[in-house]
Design an enzyme around this catalytic site. Structure first.
Site, mmCIF file in Angstrom:
data_model
loop_
_atom_site.group_PDB
_atom_site.id
_atom_site.type_symbol
_atom_site.label_atom_id
_atom_site.label_comp_id
_atom_site.label_asym_id
_atom_site.label_seq_id
_atom_site.Cartn_x
_atom_site.Cartn_y
_atom_site.Cartn_z
ATOM 1 N N CYS A 1 9.609 2.647 -25.265
ATOM 2 C CA CYS A 1 10.353 3.665 -26.157
ATOM 3 C C CYS A 1 8.896 4.401 -26.451
ATOM 4 C CB CYS A 1 10.579 3.164 -27.084
ATOM 5 S SG CYS A 1 9.288 2.455 -28.309
ATOM 6 N N ARG B 1 16.249 3.493 -29.436
ATOM 7 C CA ARG B 1 16.658 2.552 -29.897
ATOM 8 C C ARG B 1 17.581 2.254 -31.696
ATOM 9 N NH1 ARG B 1 13.786 2.141 -26.252
ATOM 10 N NH2 ARG B 1 13.949 0.777 -24.694
ATOM 11 N N CYS C 1 7.234 -3.950 -28.742
ATOM 12 C CA CYS C 1 6.415 -3.573 -30.198
ATOM 13 C C CYS C 1 5.798 -4.775 -31.634
ATOM 14 C CB CYS C 1 7.667 -3.091 -30.989
ATOM 15 S SG CYS C 1 8.437 -1.318 -30.474
ATOM 16 N N SER D 1 13.448 -2.458 -33.477
ATOM 17 C CA SER D 1 13.765 -3.815 -32.605
ATOM 18 C C SER D 1 13.814 -4.361 -34.036
ATOM 19 C CB SER D 1 13.095 -4.492 -31.768
ATOM 20 O OG SER D 1 13.740 -3.172 -30.136
ATOM 21 N N CYS E 1 4.338 0.597 -28.252
ATOM 22 C CA CYS E 1 5.048 -0.151 -26.545
ATOM 23 C C CYS E 1 4.970 1.143 -25.237
ATOM 24 C CB CYS E 1 6.389 0.230 -27.388
ATOM 25 S SG CYS E 1 8.241 -0.296 -25.947
ATOM 26 N N CYS F 1 13.775 -4.125 -27.813
ATOM 27 C CA CYS F 1 12.359 -4.054 -27.372
ATOM 28 C C CYS F 1 11.525 -4.577 -28.136
ATOM 29 C CB CYS F 1 11.667 -2.874 -27.108
ATOM 30 S SG CYS F 1 10.431 -2.465 -26.704
ATOM 31 N N GLU G 1 11.592 -5.496 -22.300
ATOM 32 C CA GLU G 1 10.412 -5.133 -22.939
ATOM 33 C C GLU G 1 10.388 -5.942 -23.975
ATOM 34 O OE1 GLU G 1 8.295 -3.209 -21.508
ATOM 35 O OE2 GLU G 1 7.039 -4.461 -22.572
ATOM 36 N N HIS H 1 6.467 6.039 -30.782
ATOM 37 C CA HIS H 1 5.642 6.022 -32.176
ATOM 38 C C HIS H 1 4.749 6.392 -32.375
ATOM 39 C CE1 HIS H 1 6.830 1.912 -32.506
ATOM 40 N NE2 HIS H 1 6.817 1.616 -30.613
#
Ligand code: NFE
Ligand code: MG
Length: 587
Positions: A63, A482, A552, A505, A60, A549, A13, A67
């Site tokens: 995931c 992650r 983000c 990430s 995102c 990812c 992503e 958040h």
């Protein structure tokens, strides 16, 4: 010597560029660059902290939801709110099912094709594939007829010359080592996993109204009505039955498909237990509270830090030791670019200073990424399933120890092999198994509370901003699929004055810091063998093993549609929010 560039890295992503130096068929240096700017931290300024999660969740969609959870935890921490037990359980169920789904999607849909040559599946003997499948698992979809059907579907796809989801692979690359039958087996499970993940994540549709971006978070708890006697309630006995069905199916898939596939694929690539180690430092905030969020000693995933690959000591984690550098990142700091700042006093002042596109290479001696470089106690650390698994293993967690020792026993290998590309893949599978195993316990706890008439799901005591202190600050820590995720919020006069997110990430894909220390991807790529510099499949194997990812790290687009990315631009003062997220409805 040659510089090998992959940009964009796909099957992730977001937007990631990897530059490597290759000498004598090995990677001798590497740089990881996020090529887009994340602006959500700026968008959150001036907003009502109770709605921050709605915006933050849009960081995102892979995931998804994590958040939102980090955000409500940060605001609850700032306002000293304790959520009811049912809210804890619903949040654990949401985050835990996200973990399992995300790991399955990663292995099959984002990573498997680094190891599986789809075109070789056409050469497989369906009868032998059936024998292979039945030798490693009890999964019922294992007949020769079934595999023949899958093979015919792939054949039709190839004949149509529209490879669709299998286009642009490095098919025929010499680094592919699976026999045709293992390729066919993996392709069959790739397709099955598409259905499995869609079916399983209905748990989010029920608990969150939709997926991705669940709608039922609230500062103080959740907006999911629970009532054992009310057919209209989100959580009632009928829904408990549904959750148990979904969880059981997920457990079966992980145990009978995901785990055996990981072991089987790894068995053909054992040398990858020796590549991709990285930093040897690991960090986990820990997660899935058993009681209060303020009692990490009772978290299902333990909290801690491992340094210098020393599994004999798990250091306690002090969130005050987290800080971010921008010495190689496209940002300015008021304190100068060689200093680090803790997220509680973090700054987001974007300032692109890289080469003007089109360009061949980044100037990696200067700033080269939109990601900051987070450090723990001034050390680069890896986060994610491997970090969590090692910390749980070294902490003596019985379930993790048993599962990890099972994998190590399968390969007759010592724990040090876990510091590797395959170690990351195995740890993710083990984690999915353990979390899937735990989901049913949280469902049972929820059922138990409901049966006893405990239906509290939200604490509204601090809902009214008039009850808040004039200024306060807090942070929310979490384990996203992650890795360790943290949001920091500062509130003044009922509004957000600063918001900082440090995402998994960012820890793993971040660039060098002021001391020149590499980030986790950069370190892990050293010594990777490269058979063909024109097709650096091996680089992808290690980078993908982290499950990148970069979404983000996302663009800001202003009202006129200007994008803030490669070309340097100053970010405008964003207007004060004209309306609340809730009023905007369709978000
Ligand atoms: Ni955008 Fe994520 C996870 C978070 S970032 S996918 O898991 O937080 O690495
Ligand atoms: Mg940030």
């Amino acid at each position: 010597m040659s510089r090998v560039v992959i940009d964009p890295v796909t099957r992730i992503e977001g937007h990631l560029r990897i530059e490597t130096e290759v000498n004598g068929g090995r990677v001798t240096d590497a740089w990881s660059s996020g090529t887009m700017f994340r602006g959500i931290e700026l968008i959150l300024r001036g907003r009502d902290p109770r709605e921050a999660w709605i915006w933050a969740q849009r960081i995102c969609g892979v995931c998804t939801t994590v958040h939102a959870l980090a955000s409500v935890r940060a605001v609850e921490n700032a306002l000293n709110i304790q959520i009811p037990d049912n809210a804890r359980l619903v949040r654990n169920l949401i985050a835990g099912s996200q973990n399992v789904q995300d790991h399955v999607v990663h292995f099959y849909h984002l990573h498997a094709l680094d190891w599986v040559d789809v075109t070789l599946a056409l050469k497989a003997d369906p009868a032998k594939t059936s024998q292979l499948a039945q030798s490693i698992s009890e999964w019922p979809k294992s007949s020769a007829t079934y595999f023949k059907g899958v093979q015919d579907r792939v054949k039709a796809l190839v004949a149509s010359r529209q490879l669709s989801l299998f286009s642009s692979g490095d098919w025929g690359h010499p680094a592919y080592q699976l026999p045709p039958e293992a390729n066919l087996l993996a392709v069959a499970h790739y397709i099955e996993a598409l259905d499995m993940q869609r079916d399983f994540i209905r748990i989010h549709a029920v608990l969150g109204g939709k997926n991705p971006h669940l709608q039922t978070f609230l500062v103080g708890g959740m907006a999911t009505a629970i009532d054992g006697t009310e057919p209209e309630a989100v959580i009632n006995p009928e829904r408990i039955t549904l959750f148990n069905e979904l969880v059981t199916r997920a457990q079966t898939f992980v145990n009978q498909v995901y785990i055996p596939d990981v072991l089987a694929v790894a068995g053909f690539y054992k040398e990858w237990f020796g590549y991709g180690e990285g930093l040897g430092n690991f960090m986990a905030y820990g997660d899935y509270p058993a009681g209060s969020i303020n009692d990490p000693s009772r978290f299902f995933f333990p909290r801690g830090v491992i340094l210098g690959r020393d599994l004999s000591t798990v250091h306690p984690l002090d969130p005050g030791k987290i800080a971010e550098y921008v010495s190689h990142s496209y940002y300015d700091y008021s304190v100068g670019d060689q200093a680090s700042l803790p997220p509680a006093r973090g700054e987001t002042q974007p300032h692109y200073s890289g080469p003007k596109p089109p360009y061949e290479y980044l100037n990696t001696d200067a700033k080269y990424s939109w990601l900051k470089a987070p450090r723990y106690d001034d050390k680069a650390v890896e986060v994610g399933p491997l970090a969590r698994t090692l910390i749980a293993y070294a902490s003596g967690n019985a379930a993790v120890k048993q599962a990890v020792d099972g994998v190590l026993g399968h390969f007759n290998a010592p724990p040090t092999v876990l510091f590797s590309t395959l170690g990351r893949i195995a740890a993710r599978a083990v984690e999915a198994q353990i979390v899937a195993g735990q989901l049913g316990n949280w469902v049972a706890e929820l059922d138990d509370n409901m049966s006893r008439g405990d239906v509290r799901i939200h604490d509204g005591s601090m809902w009214d901003p008039e009850s808040w202190p004039k200024s306060c600050a807090g942070f929310g820590l979490e384990e996203a699929p992650r890795g360790s995720l943290g949001h920091w919020v500062e509130i003044e006069n009922k509004h957000i004055v600063n918001y900082q997110a440090v995402v998994p990430s960012t820890w793993n894909a971040g660039p060098r810091d002021a001391h020149g220390q590499r980030g986790a991807y950069e370190a892990a790529l050293l010594n990777t063998p490269i058979a063909d510099p024109e097709r650096p499949l091996e680089v992808l194997r290690t980078v993908h093993s982290f499950d990148p990812c970069l979404a983000c790290a996302v663009h800001v687009i202003d009202g006129q549609g200007h994008r803030y990315g490669h070309e340097s631009v100053t970010v405008p003062d964003l207007p004060a929010p004209a309306c609340s997220a809730a009023e905007m409805g369709g978000l």
